[in-house]
Write an enzyme that holds these catalytic residues in place. Structure first.
Site, PDB file in Angstrom:
ATOM      1  N   HIS A  30       0.834  -1.215   0.000  1.00 23.30           N
ATOM      2  CA  HIS A  30       0.000   0.000   0.000  1.00 23.30           C
ATOM      3  C   HIS A  30       0.868   1.265   0.000  1.00 23.30           C
ATOM      4  O   HIS A  30       0.612   2.225   0.723  1.00 23.30           O
ATOM      5  CB  HIS A  30      -1.003  -0.007   1.159  1.00 23.30           C
ATOM      6  CG  HIS A  30      -0.408  -0.065   2.543  1.00 23.30           C
ATOM      7  ND1 HIS A  30      -1.038  -0.706   3.586  1.00 23.30           N
ATOM      8  CD2 HIS A  30       0.735   0.436   3.079  1.00 23.30           C
ATOM      9  CE1 HIS A  30      -0.327  -0.585   4.685  1.00 23.30           C
ATOM     10  NE2 HIS A  30       0.756   0.122   4.409  1.00 23.30           N
ATOM     11  N   HIS A  77      -1.435   5.123   9.685  1.00 28.03           N
ATOM     12  CA  HIS A  77      -0.146   5.812   9.659  1.00 28.03           C
ATOM     13  C   HIS A  77      -0.227   7.107  10.465  1.00 28.03           C
ATOM     14  O   HIS A  77      -0.065   8.206   9.943  1.00 28.03           O
ATOM     15  CB  HIS A  77       0.272   6.081   8.214  1.00 28.03           C
ATOM     16  CG  HIS A  77       0.457   4.831   7.405  1.00 28.03           C
ATOM     17  ND1 HIS A  77      -0.604   4.138   6.845  1.00 28.03           N
ATOM     18  CD2 HIS A  77       1.576   4.136   7.076  1.00 28.03           C
ATOM     19  CE1 HIS A  77      -0.149   3.075   6.205  1.00 28.03           C
ATOM     20  NE2 HIS A  77       1.172   3.048   6.332  1.00 28.03           N
ATOM     21  N   HIS A 211      11.051  -2.952   2.966  1.00 23.52           N
ATOM     22  CA  HIS A 211      11.415  -1.543   2.845  1.00 23.52           C
ATOM     23  C   HIS A 211      11.836  -1.000   4.200  1.00 23.52           C
ATOM     24  O   HIS A 211      11.401  -1.489   5.246  1.00 23.52           O
ATOM     25  CB  HIS A 211      10.283  -0.695   2.248  1.00 23.52           C
ATOM     26  CG  HIS A 211       9.011  -0.623   3.025  1.00 23.52           C
ATOM     27  ND1 HIS A 211       8.239  -1.723   3.357  1.00 23.52           N
ATOM     28  CD2 HIS A 211       8.327   0.454   3.509  1.00 23.52           C
ATOM     29  CE1 HIS A 211       7.157  -1.343   4.000  1.00 23.52           C
ATOM     30  NE2 HIS A 211       7.185  -0.029   4.122  1.00 23.52           N
ATOM     31  N   GLU A 258       5.342  -4.982   8.523  1.00 26.87           N
ATOM     32  CA  GLU A 258       3.956  -4.874   8.060  1.00 26.87           C
ATOM     33  C   GLU A 258       3.435  -6.207   7.508  1.00 26.87           C
ATOM     34  O   GLU A 258       2.229  -6.438   7.472  1.00 26.87           O
ATOM     35  CB  GLU A 258       3.847  -3.807   6.974  1.00 26.87           C
ATOM     36  CG  GLU A 258       4.008  -2.385   7.475  1.00 26.87           C
ATOM     37  CD  GLU A 258       3.902  -1.356   6.361  1.00 26.87           C
ATOM     38  OE1 GLU A 258       3.832  -0.165   6.681  1.00 26.87           O
ATOM     39  OE2 GLU A 258       3.895  -1.743   5.174  1.00 26.87           O
TER      40      GLU A 258
END
Length: 302
Positions: A30, A77, A211, A258
Site C-alpha cells: 500500500h 499511519h 522496505h 507490516e
C-alpha cells in the site's frame, strides 16, 4: 396474534438463507507514492507503467469476483492513532469512513462505505474467542486502505462494495507476532462464517513488502527474501507464522514487519481449517515503487 405470526413467517421467507463465507484473500502493498501517482495522473509514466501493469489482471478479476464486503487489514499511519493511544487491533464499525488528510489534503477517492452489522458481529465473535479488539465508530482511512482499493478497482465514482477496516499496530513497538496474527485470521473466519446472511466476503492483507524508511539501511529492498515469503505464505503459512520479529527487521527492513498483517488474511483461508488448498489466481512482484518492493497475490478458496 395470527397476523403477527403471518407477518413473521413472511419476513422469514424473504430473508436470504445461508451464512457468509470468505471467497478469496487478496494481498497487496500500500505504498503512498502509488496513491500520489494515481492522483496526479502519472500512471502512464515509464517509471510507473510496469508496476500498474501488474494489477491489470486484478482489476478484471475484481469485476468478475466483486464481493459484498471486503474485510481489509491495514495499518494506520498516525492518522487516527498516535502515541496518545495505540490499539493493537482496531475494527471500524461505522457506516462510513472518510478519506484522511495525511498532510496534503484528503485523497480524491470515494468515501468508504462500511457494514456495521457484520463488523459488530465479527467484533462480538472475535472478542468472545479471547482476542481483544478496539471498536472504532469514528475513523478516517488513509492510504494504507485506499491505495489497495485503487489498485484493485481503479478510480470509480464510488467503491463497488462495502469495506470493514481493520487496523493493526505495526508502527510502534510492541507489535503483534505473526503467530498471533495467523490465529486471529482463523478467529475472523469463524466469525464471518457464523454470520447469518449469505454474503460473499474477501479478506485483504496489505502493507510491505521489504522496505526501510530511515537510518543507515534506508532504501533497503530484499527481493529474494520477499519472493520466498510469498512462496511460504502460499504453501506453508502456519510455519511462516512462527518467524520472529527480528527476522522481518533483519531481512525486510524496519517497515517489513507490516507483512505480519498478511498472515491475518492467510489465516482466514479454508485450507488452514482443513479445507482444500487455495487456487493462486494471480501473483506479481515488482521493485521498486518509491523505496519499496511491491508484492501482490490473489488466492481463491476452493
Amino acid at each position: 396474534m395470527a397476523d403477527a405470526v403471518e407477518s413473521a413467517d413472511a419476513a422469514a421467507k424473504d430473508k436470504p438463507v445461508g451464512h457468509a463465507r470468505i471467497t478469496a484473500s487478496v494481498f497487496s502493498s500500500h505504498v503512498p507514492a502509488i496513491g500520489a501517482a494515481i492522483d496526479m495522473g502519472k500512471t502512464g509514466e515509464p517509471y510507473w507503467v510496469p508496476m500498474f501493469k501488474g494489477y491489470d489482471f486484478s482489476k478484471q478479476w475484481m469485476k468478475e469476483n466483486t464481493p459484498d464486503v471486503i474485510f481489509l487489514v491495514y495499518n494506520d499511519h498516525a492518522t487516527n492513532f498516535d502515541l496518545g493511544i495505540i490499539p493493537t487491533f482496531a475494527i471500524g464499525t461505522a457506516a462510513e469512513f472518510e478519506p484522511a488528510d495525511e498532510g496534503y489534503g484528503p485523497r480524491p477517492v470515494p468515501v468508504v462505505k462500511g457494514h456495521p452489522k457484520l463488523a459488530s458481529h465479527i467484533a462480538q465473535s472475535v472478542i468472545q474467542q479471547d482476542f481483544d479488539l478496539t471498536i472504532v465508530n469514528d475513523l478516517k482511512v488513509d492510504h494504507g486502505l485506499t491505495v489497495p482499493l485503487n489498485l484493485m478497482f481503479g478510480t470509480p465514482s464510488e467503491w463497488p462494495c462495502k469495506v470493514i477496516p481493520f487496523a493493526v499496530n505495526v508502527v510502534q513497538y510492541p507489535v503483534p507476532s505473526g503467530k498471533r496474527c495467523f490465529a486471529l485470521g482463523q478467529a475472523i473466519r469463524r466469525a464471518i462464517e457464523s454470520y447469518d446472511e449469505p454474503l460473499k466476503v474477501q479478506i485483504w492483507g496489505t502493507g510491505g513488502m521489504s522496505h526501510q524508511l530511515q537510518g543507515p539501511r534506508a532504501g533497503l529492498i530484499n527481493a529474494e527474501w520477499d519472493n520466498k515469503f510469498l512462496d511460504r505464505l502460499i504453501a506453508d503459512p502456519a510455519e511462516l507464522s512462527t518467524m520472529p520479529h527480528i527476522d522481518y527487521v533483519r531481512e525486510a527492513g524496519s517497515e517489513g514487519i507490516e507483512l505480519v498483517m498478511w498472515l491475518i488474511a492467510r489465516g482466514a483461508m479454508a485450507d488452514v481449517a482443513g479445507g482444500k488448498p487455495p487456487k493462486v489466481a494471480h501473483r506479481f512482484f515488482h521493485v521498486p515503487a518509491s523505496n519499496t518492493a511491491v508484492g501482490h497475490l490473489i488466492l481463491e478458496n476452493a
